[in-house]
Design an enzyme around this catalytic site. Structure first.
Site, PDB file in Angstrom:
ATOM      1  N   LYS A  44     -16.418  -5.639  11.910  1.00 48.08           N
ATOM      2  CA  LYS A  44     -16.315  -6.840  12.764  1.00 48.08           C
ATOM      3  C   LYS A  44     -15.330  -7.877  12.211  1.00 48.08           C
ATOM      4  O   LYS A  44     -14.816  -8.686  12.957  1.00 48.08           O
ATOM      5  CB  LYS A  44     -17.683  -7.449  13.028  1.00 48.08           C
ATOM      6  CG  LYS A  44     -18.470  -7.841  11.813  1.00 48.08           C
ATOM      7  CD  LYS A  44     -19.811  -8.442  12.274  1.00 48.08           C
ATOM      8  CE  LYS A  44     -20.656  -8.924  11.119  1.00 48.08           C
ATOM      9  NZ  LYS A  44     -21.027  -7.880  10.148  1.00 48.08           N
TER      10      LYS A  44
ATOM     11  N   HIS B 160       0.837  -1.206   0.000  1.00 47.94           N
ATOM     12  CA  HIS B 160       0.000   0.000   0.000  1.00 47.94           C
ATOM     13  C   HIS B 160       0.871   1.255   0.000  1.00 47.94           C
ATOM     14  O   HIS B 160       0.609   2.208  -0.723  1.00 47.94           O
ATOM     15  CB  HIS B 160      -0.881   0.064   1.263  1.00 47.94           C
ATOM     16  CG  HIS B 160      -1.914  -1.001   1.397  1.00 47.94           C
ATOM     17  ND1 HIS B 160      -2.062  -1.743   2.541  1.00 47.94           N
ATOM     18  CD2 HIS B 160      -2.868  -1.450   0.544  1.00 47.94           C
ATOM     19  CE1 HIS B 160      -3.067  -2.594   2.389  1.00 47.94           C
ATOM     20  NE2 HIS B 160      -3.570  -2.448   1.193  1.00 47.94           N
TER      21      HIS B 160
ATOM     22  N   SER C  78      -2.964  -7.717   3.124  1.00 43.13           N
ATOM     23  CA  SER C  78      -3.136  -7.582   4.574  1.00 43.13           C
ATOM     24  C   SER C  78      -3.513  -8.927   5.191  1.00 43.13           C
ATOM     25  O   SER C  78      -3.022  -9.285   6.263  1.00 43.13           O
ATOM     26  CB  SER C  78      -4.226  -6.554   4.888  1.00 43.13           C
ATOM     27  OG  SER C  78      -3.872  -5.293   4.381  1.00 43.13           O
TER      28      SER C  78
ATOM     29  N   ARG D 228      -2.303  -6.113  -8.287  1.00 43.02           N
ATOM     30  CA  ARG D 228      -1.200  -7.017  -7.969  1.00 43.02           C
ATOM     31  C   ARG D 228      -1.097  -8.152  -8.966  1.00 43.02           C
ATOM     32  O   ARG D 228      -0.021  -8.556  -9.356  1.00 43.02           O
ATOM     33  CB  ARG D 228      -1.395  -7.610  -6.570  1.00 43.02           C
ATOM     34  CG  ARG D 228      -1.140  -6.619  -5.477  1.00 43.02           C
ATOM     35  CD  ARG D 228      -1.715  -7.083  -4.173  1.00 43.02           C
ATOM     36  NE  ARG D 228      -3.167  -7.082  -4.227  1.00 43.02           N
ATOM     37  CZ  ARG D 228      -3.944  -7.290  -3.193  1.00 43.02           C
ATOM     38  NH1 ARG D 228      -3.422  -7.560  -2.029  1.00 43.02           N
ATOM     39  NH2 ARG D 228      -5.247  -7.241  -3.302  1.00 43.02           N
TER      40      ARG D 228
HETATM   41  P1  ADP Z   1      -9.781  -3.642  -0.250  1.00 40.81           P
HETATM   42  O1  ADP Z   1     -10.358  -4.221   0.990  1.00 40.81           O
HETATM   43  O2  ADP Z   1     -10.613  -2.571  -0.879  1.00 40.81           O
HETATM   44  O3  ADP Z   1      -9.248  -4.639  -1.240  1.00 40.81           O
HETATM   45  P2  ADP Z   1      -7.099  -3.192   0.618  1.00 40.81           P
HETATM   46  O4  ADP Z   1      -6.779  -2.437   1.839  1.00 40.81           O
HETATM   47  O5  ADP Z   1      -6.840  -4.660   0.627  1.00 40.81           O
HETATM   48  O6  ADP Z   1      -8.567  -2.831   0.275  1.00 40.81           O
HETATM   49  O7  ADP Z   1      -6.338  -2.574  -0.628  1.00 40.81           O
HETATM   50  C1  ADP Z   1      -6.493  -1.245  -1.024  1.00 40.81           C
HETATM   51  C2  ADP Z   1      -5.869  -1.051  -2.396  1.00 40.81           C
HETATM   52  O8  ADP Z   1      -4.487  -1.362  -2.346  1.00 40.81           O
HETATM   53  C3  ADP Z   1      -6.438  -1.932  -3.486  1.00 40.81           C
HETATM   54  O9  ADP Z   1      -6.422  -1.206  -4.693  1.00 40.81           O
HETATM   55  C4  ADP Z   1      -5.470  -3.078  -3.550  1.00 40.81           C
HETATM   56  O10 ADP Z   1      -5.475  -3.688  -4.829  1.00 40.81           O
HETATM   57  C5  ADP Z   1      -4.189  -2.336  -3.299  1.00 40.81           C
HETATM   58  N1  ADP Z   1      -3.133  -3.192  -2.748  1.00 40.81           N
HETATM   59  C6  ADP Z   1      -3.242  -4.059  -1.734  1.00 40.81           C
HETATM   60  N2  ADP Z   1      -2.078  -4.680  -1.495  1.00 40.81           N
HETATM   61  C7  ADP Z   1      -1.192  -4.189  -2.417  1.00 40.81           C
HETATM   62  C8  ADP Z   1       0.162  -4.461  -2.722  1.00 40.81           C
HETATM   63  N3  ADP Z   1       0.835  -5.375  -2.052  1.00 40.81           N
HETATM   64  N4  ADP Z   1       0.733  -3.763  -3.731  1.00 40.81           N
HETATM   65  C9  ADP Z   1       0.016  -2.861  -4.419  1.00 40.81           C
HETATM   66  N5  ADP Z   1      -1.275  -2.586  -4.203  1.00 40.81           N
HETATM   67  C10 ADP Z   1      -1.883  -3.224  -3.216  1.00 40.81           C
END
Ligand code: ADP
Length: 161
Positions: free
Chosen positions: A40, A16, A129, A91
């Site tokens: 939750k 992120h 995550s 990704r």
């Molecule tokens: P969501 O629950 O909406 O998927 P995330 O917090 O998992 O939200 O991810 C937010 C954004 O960051 C999304 O566009 C996701 O594709 C991107 N993202 C998540 N992990 C990575 C990563 N390792 N590298 C690049 N982008 C990522």
């Protein structure tokens, strides 16, 4: 130009942060929009997730990034803050189908809204995550996936510290 980077960020990873850093360099203002709902299922509360992002932004020295939260439709949040650009990270192909659908729906609901996709750096492309939390739950080393501060907070949560 102001862009929105939405997500759950439960918690924020180096993947992120790579996206945030890259867009903060290209746009005037970046609003990291933390999704309120489905709390939750999250490991961290909304306030904790925001606090972790705040610390990262500070540590990366990013001056044009702010953090907000939203509930409900992302397009309503976009209207509220006066931005028509959403950034999402891609990704792998598996992200693409879902992201494409959401991008189409959002542009139908809010004319002129654009979704920009940034391709994840190869070294972060396997990080999510949820995988980080899973590795941590088995006491695996998560230091290459998240910052030291985030790693500590995850361990505190999981161990109940
Ligand atoms: P969501 O629950 O909406 O998927 P995330 O917090 O998992 O939200 O991810 C937010 C954004 O960051 C999304 O566009 C996701 O594709 C991107 N993202 C998540 N992990 C990575 C990563 N390792 N590298 C690049 N982008 C990522």
């Amino acid at each position: 130009m102001k862009v929105i980077y939405p997500g759950s960020f439960d918690p924020i990873t180096k993947g992120h942060m790579d996206i945030i850093e890259r867009i903060s360099d290209k746009f005037d203002e970046v609003v990291v929009a933390v999704l309120v709902n489905s709390e939750k299922n999250n490991l961290f509360t909304l306030e904790e997730r925001k606090q972790l992002i705040k610390q990262e932004i500070k540590d990366y020295g990013l001056k044009n990034v702010t953090i907000e939260s939203f509930d409900g439709l992302l397009i309503e949040f976009a209207k509220k803050i006066g931005s028509k650009i959403i950034v999402r990270g891609l990704r792998a192909i598996s992200d693409y189908e879902y992201e494409l659908q959401i991008a189409h729906i959002n542009s139908k609901l809010y004319e002129g809204l654009e979704t920009i996709f940034l391709v994840s750096k190869a070294e972060y492309s396997y990080i999510s995550s949820s995988v980080v939390k899973e590795v941590a739950s088995y006491k695996g080393d998560i230091s290459t996936f998240v910052s030291e501060n985030v790693a500590e907070k995850i361990m505190d949560k999981l161990i109940g510290g």
